[in-house]
Design a protein around this motif. Structure first.
Motif, PDB file in Angstrom:
ATOM      1  N   ASN A  11      39.977 -26.632  27.331  1.00  0.00           N
ATOM      2  CA  ASN A  11      39.879 -25.288  26.478  1.00  0.00           C
ATOM      3  C   ASN A  11      40.055 -25.761  24.932  1.00  0.00           C
ATOM      4  O   ASN A  11      41.187 -26.126  24.435  1.00  0.00           O
ATOM      5  N   LYS A  13      39.887 -24.198  22.501  1.00  0.00           N
ATOM      6  CA  LYS A  13      40.019 -22.971  21.409  1.00  0.00           C
ATOM      7  C   LYS A  13      39.281 -23.101  20.144  1.00  0.00           C
ATOM      8  O   LYS A  13      38.025 -23.390  20.369  1.00  0.00           O
ATOM      9  N   HIS A  97      42.919 -15.544  29.200  1.00  0.00           N
ATOM     10  CA  HIS A  97      44.018 -16.642  28.479  1.00  0.00           C
ATOM     11  C   HIS A  97      45.116 -15.867  27.835  1.00  0.00           C
ATOM     12  O   HIS A  97      44.800 -14.634  27.303  1.00  0.00           O
ATOM     13  N   GLU A  99      46.508 -16.360  25.233  1.00  0.00           N
ATOM     14  CA  GLU A  99      46.213 -15.831  23.815  1.00  0.00           C
ATOM     15  C   GLU A  99      45.387 -14.769  23.574  1.00  0.00           C
ATOM     16  O   GLU A  99      45.537 -13.845  22.539  1.00  0.00           O
ATOM     17  N   GLU A 171      49.010 -20.318  34.066  1.00  0.00           N
ATOM     18  CA  GLU A 171      49.352 -20.980  32.905  1.00  0.00           C
ATOM     19  C   GLU A 171      50.525 -20.136  32.409  1.00  0.00           C
ATOM     20  O   GLU A 171      50.692 -19.011  31.840  1.00  0.00           O
ATOM     21  N   ALA A 175      54.689 -22.583  28.518  1.00  0.00           N
ATOM     22  CA  ALA A 175      54.382 -24.051  28.756  1.00  0.00           C
ATOM     23  C   ALA A 175      53.182 -24.168  27.801  1.00  0.00           C
ATOM     24  O   ALA A 175      52.787 -25.341  27.496  1.00  0.00           O
ATOM     25  N   GLY A 177      50.818 -25.004  24.918  1.00  0.00           N
ATOM     26  CA  GLY A 177      51.148 -25.509  23.405  1.00  0.00           C
ATOM     27  C   GLY A 177      52.389 -25.925  23.100  1.00  0.00           C
ATOM     28  O   GLY A 177      52.639 -26.134  21.826  1.00  0.00           O
ATOM     29  N   GLY A 215      47.915 -24.719  34.230  1.00  0.00           N
ATOM     30  CA  GLY A 215      47.728 -25.045  32.703  1.00  0.00           C
ATOM     31  C   GLY A 215      48.971 -24.712  31.833  1.00  0.00           C
ATOM     32  O   GLY A 215      49.891 -23.906  32.075  1.00  0.00           O
ATOM     33  N   GLY A 216      49.438 -25.607  30.994  1.00  0.00           N
ATOM     34  CA  GLY A 216      50.557 -25.710  29.913  1.00  0.00           C
ATOM     35  C   GLY A 216      50.926 -27.088  29.778  1.00  0.00           C
ATOM     36  O   GLY A 216      51.859 -27.713  30.643  1.00  0.00           O
ATOM     37  N   SER A 217      50.753 -27.655  28.854  1.00  0.00           N
ATOM     38  CA  SER A 217      51.120 -28.998  28.331  1.00  0.00           C
ATOM     39  C   SER A 217      50.895 -30.182  29.330  1.00  0.00           C
ATOM     40  O   SER A 217      51.673 -30.946  29.578  1.00  0.00           O
ATOM     41  N   VAL A 218      49.625 -29.975  29.839  1.00  0.00           N
ATOM     42  CA  VAL A 218      49.180 -31.230  30.837  1.00  0.00           C
ATOM     43  C   VAL A 218      48.914 -32.188  30.040  1.00  0.00           C
ATOM     44  O   VAL A 218      48.203 -32.442  28.691  1.00  0.00           O
ATOM     45  N   LEU A 236      43.763 -26.607  33.518  1.00  0.00           N
ATOM     46  CA  LEU A 236      43.041 -26.201  32.329  1.00  0.00           C
ATOM     47  C   LEU A 236      43.864 -26.630  31.233  1.00  0.00           C
ATOM     48  O   LEU A 236      45.077 -26.437  31.016  1.00  0.00           O
ATOM     49  N   VAL A 237      43.357 -27.565  30.247  1.00  0.00           N
ATOM     50  CA  VAL A 237      43.751 -28.437  29.536  1.00  0.00           C
ATOM     51  C   VAL A 237      43.613 -28.040  27.959  1.00  0.00           C
ATOM     52  O   VAL A 237      42.341 -27.852  27.701  1.00  0.00           O
ATOM     53  N   GLY A 238      44.560 -27.859  27.286  1.00  0.00           N
ATOM     54  CA  GLY A 238      44.469 -27.290  25.754  1.00  0.00           C
ATOM     55  C   GLY A 238      44.365 -28.502  24.954  1.00  0.00           C
ATOM     56  O   GLY A 238      43.312 -29.260  24.856  1.00  0.00           O
ATOM     57  N   GLY A 239      45.513 -28.791  24.206  1.00  0.00           N
ATOM     58  CA  GLY A 239      45.699 -29.616  23.352  1.00  0.00           C
ATOM     59  C   GLY A 239      45.196 -31.048  23.552  1.00  0.00           C
ATOM     60  O   GLY A 239      44.469 -31.837  22.808  1.00  0.00           O
TER      61      GLY A 239
HETATM   62  C1  PEP Z   1      45.794 -23.491  27.113  1.00  0.00           C
HETATM   63  O1  PEP Z   1      45.832 -23.089  26.177  1.00  0.00           O
HETATM   64  O2  PEP Z   1      44.916 -23.096  28.204  1.00  0.00           O
HETATM   65  C2  PEP Z   1      46.715 -24.682  27.416  1.00  0.00           C
HETATM   66  C3  PEP Z   1      47.085 -25.052  28.565  1.00  0.00           C
HETATM   67  O3  PEP Z   1      46.944 -25.451  26.317  1.00  0.00           O
HETATM   68  P1  PEP Z   1      47.878 -26.824  26.302  1.00  0.00           P
HETATM   69  O4  PEP Z   1      47.416 -27.581  27.245  1.00  0.00           O
HETATM   70  O5  PEP Z   1      47.741 -27.091  24.774  1.00  0.00           O
HETATM   71  O6  PEP Z   1      49.277 -26.226  26.614  1.00  0.00           O
END
Ligand code: PEP
Length: 256
Positions: A11, A13, A97, A99, A171, A175, A177, A215-218, A236-239
């Protein structure tokens, strides 16, 4: 019983220029050549979708929108329909999501309409759910997850059928970001609860087939442990999805 193939969804963003996006796609493609047994997906901002689609070329990497509006067209300034996402090359869409829920006031009722619109256009929804820190500390995690599932998937419940291609993403808001990951045990406990909810509301076969992503800081350091849990079917991976050197080892978790 069908085996669930893990899925890693990036993701992005509101990040990355067109040039950065194309570079990242080329690096991810190179980094996962000949890798089998995983699904990979990226979700760039709307304006990058056609360019990213072109950069993906013949690759198996799938493309997702980060949101949609449930109407197919009309006077909805600033919105994008499911059909427009399909036209831009998307096969999936991230819905609900945290957010979107917290910053843009999306409710489970709205997400339910979006899920219906996605399916109607042939998109696979990735439906996000998760509790805040306050809710977890108040011992409300399972109530919140149940409320979000009941509301966001009301259509499916009323029709008594949930397409087994549907992807759910747990998510925990605390957790995302933050650098704080749920422990594999904490995540597994909720994933198992979600699968049980699917089984109770639909049937055992659907529960077995549906993929539930965490999802959450993976990051590369925690992906393998999370993936060792029986009900965690990907992430689900953000950063970390914005950097090839982080996203690729997550996708290649089996080798770490
Ligand atoms: C996300 O926004 O879906 C997410 C999991 O972000 P992050 O990996 O940066 O925590």
């Amino acid at each position: 019983m069908a085996e669930r193939i893990p899925m890693f969804a990036g993701n992005w963003k509101m990040n990355l220029s067109l040039e950065e996006s194309e570079r990242l796609i080329s690096q991810i493609k190179d980094g996962i050549t000949n890798l089998e047994g995983v699904g990979v997906l990226v979700s760039p901002p709307f304006t990058s979708l056609p360019d990213v689609k072109r950069a993906l070329g013949e690759s198996e990497i799938r493309l997702a929108g980060q949101n949609l509006h449930w109407e197919s067209s009309g006077a909805y300034t600033g919105e994008i329909s499911a059909g427009m996402l399909v036209e831009a090359g998307c096969t999936h869409v991230i819905l609900g999501h945290s957010e979107r829920r917290t910053l843009f006031g999306e409710t489970s009722e709205m997400i339910d309409l979006k899920v219906k619109a996605a399916l109607g256009a042939g998109l696979t929804p990735i439906v996000c759910i998760g509790e805040t820190l306050e809710e977890r500390e108040g011992d409300r995690t399972f109530d919140v997850i149940t409320e979000q599932l009941d509301g966001s998937l009301k259509n499916f419940r009323e029709g008594k059928i949930m397409p087994s291609s549907t992807i759910l993403a747990y998510e925990p808001v605390w957790a995302i970001g933050t650098g704080k990951t749920a422990t594999p045990e904490q995540a597994q406990e909720v994933h198992q609860f979600i699968r049980q909810w699917v089984s109770e509301n639909f049937d055992g076969e659907t529960a077995n087939d549906v993929r539930i992503l965490y999802g959450g800081s993976v990051k590369p350091e925690n992906a393998k442990d999370l993936m060792s849990k029986p009900d965690i079917d990907g992430a689900l991976v953000g950063g970390a999805s914005l950097k090839a050197e982080l996203f690729i080892p997550i996708i290649r978790f089996r080798e770490s």
